[in-house]
Design an enzyme around this catalytic site. Structure first.
Site, mmCIF file in Angstrom:
data_model
loop_
_atom_site.group_PDB
_atom_site.id
_atom_site.type_symbol
_atom_site.label_atom_id
_atom_site.label_comp_id
_atom_site.label_asym_id
_atom_site.label_seq_id
_atom_site.Cartn_x
_atom_site.Cartn_y
_atom_site.Cartn_z
ATOM 1 N NE ARG A 1 47.502 -2.300 29.110
ATOM 2 C CZ ARG A 1 46.373 -3.001 28.963
ATOM 3 N NH1 ARG A 1 46.414 -4.294 28.753
ATOM 4 N NH2 ARG A 1 45.199 -2.398 29.031
ATOM 5 C CE LYS B 1 51.358 -9.731 28.063
ATOM 6 N NZ LYS B 1 50.548 -8.828 28.876
ATOM 7 N NE ARG C 1 33.507 -14.693 29.478
ATOM 8 C CZ ARG C 1 34.106 -15.000 30.633
ATOM 9 N NH1 ARG C 1 35.402 -14.892 30.752
ATOM 10 N NH2 ARG C 1 33.410 -15.429 31.653
#
Ligand code: BTN
Length: 327
Positions: A122, A187, A325
């Site tokens: 992407r 991931k 975060r």
């Protein structure tokens, strides 16, 4: 040096046993130096190969090359009824690029590659694609009419992948908006969807899936974000890893069924599961790439956009990167 001669050498080494350089060179009618050059090329492809001087060559892991006929025959009847054509290429630029150029009249068509020389992720990123370790799959699908909310398709595809991973022994996979599959904070798989067509007219999508199956650290090269593989995630849990071909069957099967369901019912059959796997919900996030800012993620809207609460106001993010975060 052609890919065909390198594939012959690879097949001779596929059992993962040690093979003497002398015997290999003799078998292919080449010098030891020429054999050494072919071995170097295989390493360039990302093949993990050990060389022991005077002893021989050995693959780090036995190699199971995918078979198109084997995958097609193992698909469940409900998937076979969708008449998806299946092909496997040993080494091409990108499965998505190839299917974008392919004849839509042949859809639905699935293309696996053992490796990609220009795999695409992407947002214009590369997708590192070493030979024979992972899954690189694209499925080209022509919808008879433009789907009402095509922007939710990436989310439906992520659910399909999560379902496939559950059948492969890994039910605890989360989805990071819009369609990254994560486990153990890393991931595991990504999705690149490339639609073509005109609003109101025909609509074709090429859905590309990259799933790390057995990639080793030394093969990951330029991968910049924390990643894991199906093999590593299952090993951590003491669970068994199916063959790469069984992984291919599970992923293609769920993907094809999902496209069919999406064509008939849109995102509705996927929405609850997507939300139950949402890794960002109620976390502080930073979004960038399109709009830039910080806020608290609050799930998705009906178009698949990410809802973020920014200074008490609701914003919807449609594109870009989102990172978690510290709270
Ligand atoms: C992402 O950035 O997360 C999406 C990665 C998609 C990679 C797959 S591999 C098969 C297909 N062919 C490509 O060139 N890209 C997709």
């Amino acid at each position: 040096m052609s890919d065909a001669v390198l594939l012959q050498l690879l097949d001779a080494l596929a059992d993962g046993e040690r093979h003497s350089g002398e015997l290999l060179a003799g078998r292919f009618g080449i010098s030891r130096a020429a054999l050494g050059k072919r071995i170097d090329k295989l390493r360039d492809w990302g093949v993990m190969l050990d060389a022991q001087p005077g002893v021989g060559y050995q693959l780090r892991e036995p190699l199971q090359r995918l078979s198109a006929a084997g995958i097609a025959a193992a698909l469940p009847a409900a998937v076979r009824a969708l008449a998806v054509s299946v092909s496997v290429e040993p080494r091409i630029d990108s499965t998505n690029s190839r299917l974008l150029e392919a004849d839509p009249a042949q859809d639905p068509q699935a293309l696996f590659a053992e490796s990609q020389t220009a795999g695409r992720g992407r947002r214009g990123r590369d997708w590192v694609s070493p030979f024979g370790s992972n899954l690189y799959l694209s499925l080209a699908w022509s919808f008879p009419a433009w789907p009402a909310r095509l922007t939710t398709l990436p989310l439906a595809v992520a659910v399909a992948l999560a379902r496939a991973l559950a059948t492969l022994g890994l039910p605890e996979v989360g989805i990071k908006w819009p369609n990254d599959l994560h486990v153990d904070g890393r991931k595991l798989a990504g999705v690149l969807i490339e639609p073509r067509g005109e609003a109101g007219g025909s609509c074709r999508v090429v859905v590309g899936v990259g799933l790390n199956v057995g990639m080793q650290v030394a093969q990951a090269g330029t991968v910049s974000q924390p990643w894991t593989s199906l093999a590593a995630a299952l090993a951590m849990r003491g669970r068994h890893l199916a063959s790469r071909e069984a992984v291919a069957v599970a992923v293609l099967g769920e993907l094809a069924l999902a496209l069919r369901h999406f064509q008939d019912h849109g995102f509705t059959p996927f929405a609850t599961e997507w939300r139950s796997r949402d890794l960002l919900r109620d976390r502080r996030v930073r979004f960038e790439g399109g709009e830039v800012g910080d806020g608290i993620a609050r799930g998705i809207d009906s178009d698949g956009g990410l809802v973020v609460e920014v200074a008490g106001e609701r914003r919807v993010i449609h594109a870009g990167d989102v990172s978690v975060r510290p709270q």
